[in-house]
Structures are given as C-alpha cells and as structure tokens.
Design an enzyme around this catalytic site. Sequence first.
Site, short mmCIF file in Angstrom:
data_model
loop_
_atom_site.label_atom_id
_atom_site.label_comp_id
_atom_site.label_asym_id
_atom_site.label_seq_id
_atom_site.Cartn_x
_atom_site.Cartn_y
_atom_site.Cartn_z
N ASN A 264 -71.99 -7.67 -72.85
CA ASN A 264 -71.08 -8.53 -72.91
C ASN A 264 -69.86 -8.14 -73.14
O ASN A 264 -69.39 -7.36 -74.09
CB ASN A 264 -71.93 -9.36 -74.50
CG ASN A 264 -71.34 -10.67 -74.73
OD1 ASN A 264 -71.54 -11.02 -75.80
ND2 ASN A 264 -70.68 -11.32 -73.61
N CYS B 271 -67.68 -14.76 -82.47
CA CYS B 271 -68.20 -14.06 -81.31
C CYS B 271 -69.07 -12.71 -81.77
O CYS B 271 -67.89 -11.87 -82.12
CB CYS B 271 -67.30 -13.91 -79.94
SG CYS B 271 -68.28 -12.99 -78.47
N HIS C 2 -75.65 -23.20 -82.18
CA HIS C 2 -76.66 -22.60 -81.89
C HIS C 2 -78.03 -23.31 -81.66
O HIS C 2 -78.46 -23.96 -82.63
CB HIS C 2 -77.15 -21.06 -82.01
CG HIS C 2 -75.94 -20.18 -81.82
ND1 HIS C 2 -76.07 -19.27 -80.66
CD2 HIS C 2 -74.91 -19.66 -82.33
CE1 HIS C 2 -74.94 -18.54 -80.62
NE2 HIS C 2 -74.35 -18.78 -81.47
N CYS D 133 -75.74 -11.66 -76.60
CA CYS D 133 -74.89 -12.72 -77.23
C CYS D 133 -75.20 -12.36 -78.77
O CYS D 133 -76.42 -12.47 -79.29
CB CYS D 133 -75.47 -14.25 -77.04
SG CYS D 133 -74.53 -15.41 -77.99
N GLY D 134 -74.19 -11.90 -79.53
CA GLY D 134 -74.26 -11.35 -81.00
C GLY D 134 -74.86 -12.51 -81.66
O GLY D 134 -75.75 -12.51 -82.68
#
Length: 261
Positions: free
Chosen positions: A13, A75, A149, A204-205
């Site tokens: 990423n 992020c 999310h 994706c953290g």
Amino acid sequence: MMIRFHKMQGLGNDFVIIDRRHGPFEATLHTMSQLCDRRFGIGCDQLVLLDAADREGADVLVRFFNPDGSEAGACGNASRCVAALVGGAPVLQTRAGLLPSFVTPDGEIGVDMGRPVFEWQSIPLAHAMNTLDLPLSGNPAACSMGNPHVTFFDGLERAEREGAALERNALFPERANIGCVEILSRQAVRLRVWERGAGLTLACGSGACAAVVNGVRRGLLDRHCDVTMEGGSLRIHWRKDDDHVLMIGPATHVFEGQIHL
C-alpha cells in the site's frame, strides 16, 4: 516548482508523502492527480500531506488524499509510514482524531487507531439500520475507523467483482471502503479491499481493523487477529478495556526525491 517528496509503502500500500513544514505545496486536484499517476507522475495509492500540528499533544498534522482528489479521514498504513518517517513514536493529528504511534521490540510500527464507530449516522449510512446486518446481498456489517468500512464474510471475490458499484451504493452517502474476508480461524483471516477513490489495493490498514472489529461483533473472530492481504500481514488487536484498535506491521521507506510540477 520543484517539490520534495518521500515514497513509502506498508505491505505494498504505497504513498507519496510531502512535508509542507519544510516548504510550500498547493494541493490542487490537478497536482494531486499528477503525483498519484503511475505513468505520468510518481504513482501511489494515496497522497499524504504533513503540516504543523495545531492540537495539544499532537506532533504532526496528517491529511490523506485519494487519487481522485477526495480526502480520507484516516489511513492506517499511511499513518504507520508517517510515524516511521517522522520517528520517535509521534502522535498524529488526523480528521479521525489523535493517533498515537509506537515501535515494537522487533522494529515494526504500530498505531492506535482509536475506537470504532457503529452508529449508522456517524459511519455514515443513508438511513437508520442495523449496522451489523446491512440490507445488501451477502449481509455485510459496517463501522467507521475514521472512514466508512463495509465488511463481507463470504470470500474475497466480491471486492474485484462488485467493489466499484458497492463503493457508490445509495446506502453510503460518502461512499464506502468494501472489505471482503475469508476466515481461516478465529485468529487469522485473508482480506481484499476495494478502497473508495483508489480501487483495489495490495493492503488496507483501516480495512484490516474494520474486518477484525466486525468479525468480533459477529462472533466469528477473537480480538487478537492476523490479517493477511496480497501485500503481507498486519496484526490487529481490539483491546477490550478501552475499545481501541491497535494495528502493527512493517513500514518501508522506498526512496525520496524531487519532482517538477
């Protein structure tokens, strides 16, 4: 204008980081798109801008921008990269709040991503609904980790097949990150994420945090869980005592340079 930048990545990423504390940079849609473009610019999943913090207890102000110019509230992988770049376990000031960082004994970078948000209006969703069982095929769950999310637990394929359409579904007024999980055990999952404004990414953290949180809410996962994505693995711990989510993994400085805009 010559702009100095750092290129960093966490599990593939990748990010272009510009420290505006050391020189001016005007973040227009054109310049952001140019920097993020992998053919005509440097290339990255997100552009990250650093400024002087203006909140007590923070060391640096961090803003995250997608290639389409939209701004993300948080992020996870970029936060770990910024922490590694700044050094000394800084506290990051973000739209999602103050995010303390830390370094593990084995040299990995961790960030306290704070408490997940479950209220429909705060995620946000379009109207009142059970955030643990959204009215969509596949029965996903939703939460916010500083950005919205949605997590599906029926395999990885949906991310690539339906991610673009699901991101812009009418249920999500600010669009949503679409996470698709394959459960390996109560302490291990595989994850694929379609990120709003960026598309499929190698990792994706914040999506990994959301996947574990929603899995625990469903009774499928333990609060300590390894999340494996195409670019590698993160360790996620949703602490029971204060509900904070800790995310731990590698952060790599790839190169630095200057680009003429």
